[in-house]
Design a protein around this motif. Sequence first.
Motif, PDB file in Angstrom:
ATOM      1  N   PHE A  85       0.684  -1.247   0.177  1.00 30.27           N
ATOM      2  CA  PHE A  85       0.199  -0.205  -0.055  1.00 30.27           C
ATOM      3  C   PHE A  85       0.906   1.265   0.092  1.00 30.27           C
ATOM      4  N   THR A  86       1.971   1.120   0.815  1.00 31.61           N
ATOM      5  CA  THR A  86       2.752   2.529   0.709  1.00 31.61           C
ATOM      6  C   THR A  86       3.450   2.711  -0.580  1.00 31.61           C
ATOM      7  N   SER A  87       3.597   1.885  -1.421  1.00 29.49           N
ATOM      8  CA  SER A  87       4.060   2.052  -2.725  1.00 29.49           C
ATOM      9  C   SER A  87       3.236   2.813  -3.781  1.00 29.49           C
ATOM     10  N   LEU A  88       1.799   2.768  -3.524  1.00 29.89           N
ATOM     11  CA  LEU A  88       0.908   3.221  -4.238  1.00 29.89           C
ATOM     12  C   LEU A  88       0.602   4.890  -4.101  1.00 29.89           C
ATOM     13  N   PRO A  89       0.663   5.556  -5.502  1.00 33.96           N
ATOM     14  CA  PRO A  89       0.614   7.007  -5.268  1.00 33.96           C
ATOM     15  C   PRO A  89      -0.861   7.516  -4.793  1.00 33.96           C
ATOM     16  N   TYR A  90      -1.656   6.847  -4.865  1.00 32.42           N
ATOM     17  CA  TYR A  90      -3.126   7.367  -4.445  1.00 32.42           C
ATOM     18  C   TYR A  90      -3.487   7.093  -3.019  1.00 32.42           C
ATOM     19  N   VAL A  91      -2.669   6.000  -2.603  1.00 29.91           N
ATOM     20  CA  VAL A  91      -2.999   5.710  -1.009  1.00 29.91           C
ATOM     21  C   VAL A  91      -1.990   6.618  -0.260  1.00 29.91           C
ATOM     22  N   VAL A  92      -2.412   7.752   0.303  1.00 33.43           N
ATOM     23  CA  VAL A  92      -1.556   8.930   0.903  1.00 33.43           C
ATOM     24  C   VAL A  92      -1.190   8.768   1.992  1.00 33.43           C
ATOM     25  N   THR A  93      -1.886   7.680   3.011  1.00 36.52           N
ATOM     26  CA  THR A  93      -1.535   7.564   4.332  1.00 36.52           C
ATOM     27  C   THR A  93      -1.845   6.113   4.526  1.00 36.52           C
ATOM     28  N   VAL A  94      -0.840   5.560   5.388  1.00 41.15           N
ATOM     29  CA  VAL A  94      -1.077   4.074   5.713  1.00 41.15           C
ATOM     30  C   VAL A  94      -0.721   4.148   7.245  1.00 41.15           C
ATOM     31  N   GLU A  95      -1.534   3.696   8.136  1.00 42.08           N
ATOM     32  CA  GLU A  95      -1.048   3.513   9.504  1.00 42.08           C
ATOM     33  C   GLU A  95      -1.511   2.045  10.088  1.00 42.08           C
ATOM     34  N   HIS A  96      -0.527   1.534  10.996  1.00 46.89           N
ATOM     35  CA  HIS A  96      -0.725   0.201  11.696  1.00 46.89           C
ATOM     36  C   HIS A  96      -1.253   0.727  12.885  1.00 46.89           C
ATOM     37  N   VAL A  97      -2.596  -0.038  13.114  1.00 39.92           N
ATOM     38  CA  VAL A  97      -3.622   0.653  14.238  1.00 39.92           C
ATOM     39  C   VAL A  97      -3.672  -0.599  15.245  1.00 39.92           C
ATOM     40  N   THR A  98      -4.400  -0.011  16.384  1.00 39.88           N
ATOM     41  CA  THR A  98      -4.932  -1.008  17.176  1.00 39.88           C
ATOM     42  C   THR A  98      -6.405  -1.319  16.977  1.00 39.88           C
ATOM     43  N   GLY A  99      -7.139  -1.969  17.593  1.00 42.04           N
ATOM     44  CA  GLY A  99      -8.685  -2.320  17.386  1.00 42.04           C
ATOM     45  C   GLY A  99      -8.813  -3.237  16.127  1.00 42.04           C
ATOM     46  N   ASP A 100     -10.194  -2.857  15.748  1.00 43.67           N
ATOM     47  CA  ASP A 100     -10.773  -3.980  14.817  1.00 43.67           C
ATOM     48  C   ASP A 100     -10.516  -3.568  13.574  1.00 43.67           C
ATOM     49  N   ARG A 101      -9.292  -3.432  13.254  1.00 44.75           N
ATOM     50  CA  ARG A 101      -8.656  -3.337  11.778  1.00 44.75           C
ATOM     51  C   ARG A 101      -6.965  -3.279  12.014  1.00 44.75           C
ATOM     52  N   ASP A 102      -6.394  -3.789  11.138  1.00 43.86           N
ATOM     53  CA  ASP A 102      -4.853  -3.855  11.228  1.00 43.86           C
ATOM     54  C   ASP A 102      -4.427  -2.537  10.581  1.00 43.86           C
ATOM     55  N   LEU A 103      -4.881  -2.209   9.387  1.00 46.50           N
ATOM     56  CA  LEU A 103      -4.374  -0.859   8.858  1.00 46.50           C
ATOM     57  C   LEU A 103      -5.465   0.137   8.541  1.00 46.50           C
ATOM     58  N   LEU A 104      -5.110   1.254   8.753  1.00 45.07           N
ATOM     59  CA  LEU A 104      -6.168   2.167   8.168  1.00 45.07           C
ATOM     60  C   LEU A 104      -5.428   3.124   7.212  1.00 45.07           C
ATOM     61  N   LEU A 105      -6.312   3.248   5.952  1.00 42.66           N
ATOM     62  CA  LEU A 105      -5.724   3.858   4.716  1.00 42.66           C
ATOM     63  C   LEU A 105      -6.319   5.114   4.535  1.00 42.66           C
ATOM     64  N   THR A 106      -5.779   6.222   3.992  1.00 41.94           N
ATOM     65  CA  THR A 106      -6.322   7.111   3.339  1.00 41.94           C
ATOM     66  C   THR A 106      -6.264   7.189   1.966  1.00 41.94           C
ATOM     67  N   VAL A 107      -7.062   7.245   1.162  1.00 45.32           N
ATOM     68  CA  VAL A 107      -7.124   7.026  -0.354  1.00 45.32           C
ATOM     69  C   VAL A 107      -7.538   8.254  -0.828  1.00 45.32           C
ATOM     70  N   MET A 108      -7.045   8.901  -2.015  1.00 44.35           N
ATOM     71  CA  MET A 108      -7.665   9.884  -2.659  1.00 44.35           C
ATOM     72  C   MET A 108      -7.620   9.613  -4.186  1.00 44.35           C
TER      73      MET A 108
END
Length: 346
Positions: A85-108
């Motif tokens: 995901f970090t290599s994709l130009p339209y996935v602008v933010t990638v976070e490893h997070v706690t809780g009910d998901r492993d990753l949270l992406l911000t996509v434009m």
Amino acid sequence: MLDDVDQQLVHALQISPRADWSLIGDVLGIDAVTAARRWQRMSESGSAWVSVAPGTGLSGQGKGCLAFVEVDCVSGALLDVARAFTSLPYVVTVEHVTGDRDLLLTVMMEDVGTLSRWVVGYLDTMEGIRSSRTHVAGAVFTEGSRWRLRALDPKQVDRIAQDVPALEPAGEPDALDRRLMVALSVDGRASYTDLARTCGSSPDTVRRRVRRMFASRVVQARCEVSRPLSEWPVAVIVWAQLPPDGITAAAQRISSMREVRSCAGVTGRHNLMVAAWSRSVEDAQRFEAELVRTAPQLVVGDRSIALWPMKLSGHLLDQHGFRTGMVPVDPWEVDTGHGSRDATQP
């Protein structure tokens, strides 16, 4: 830690990210060469950087699509999936997070249709992903470019703010504007000469275009600082529910809170998403209580702590929060599956 002058320099660039060094030096009471040298030191160490991404001026025209994507990974696959995901130009933010998901992406992306094709043709077919949930952002009440370190006094803030162009109506970006957006995402302080060389235009034309894009908020810049150096090392994300007729007023109050980095209306099981910086995990719990006091009708549905923000507005971060590289932000170059591109490179 950043010393007082470094913090003032970052705050000045948060207000006017492309201000001349002569102006910044004058506001800070140092010479321009010293200001530039200090910035170069912070930039090279990954302590601070200027990022640029498409802004609210595009969404105001009905252009652009901002979405938050929760991703659950197969056991043992998280790091490989995150790197993809970090290599994709339209996935602008990638976070490893706690809780009910492993990753949270911000996509434009350019529009919701492109987002749908990407989710179906690319995201859902990625190896290592167990499931995902997509939330499209509606109104963005505040975002990271408005967050301030607050190291300058009011007179200094007023002086540097005079360099910010007055708001203008946004025009539809053409191919050159798009190339400039991508180039600025690499270095928000790139010279007009360098931008002209990269984008195939003249410095004078580039100067006019860049000024117009910033004035119309078609692009927005932010001066970021490595979180451990900001005394706000913990990132917290809260999903909440508000009555539809009260969301705007409540979100505006929430956006004025010191810790809040972004606040946006979203679709899905919750209708508001708030991201904030906190001094500690314990302080994150205090922030949640303060959030409810600020908006009494708000019901917190879920929350996460970012364990590792791997990518922030295109810039790659190590596990300590320092910048190590970047991937140009390009919402128009989307892989919708099987190696196909949904739009041509401008």
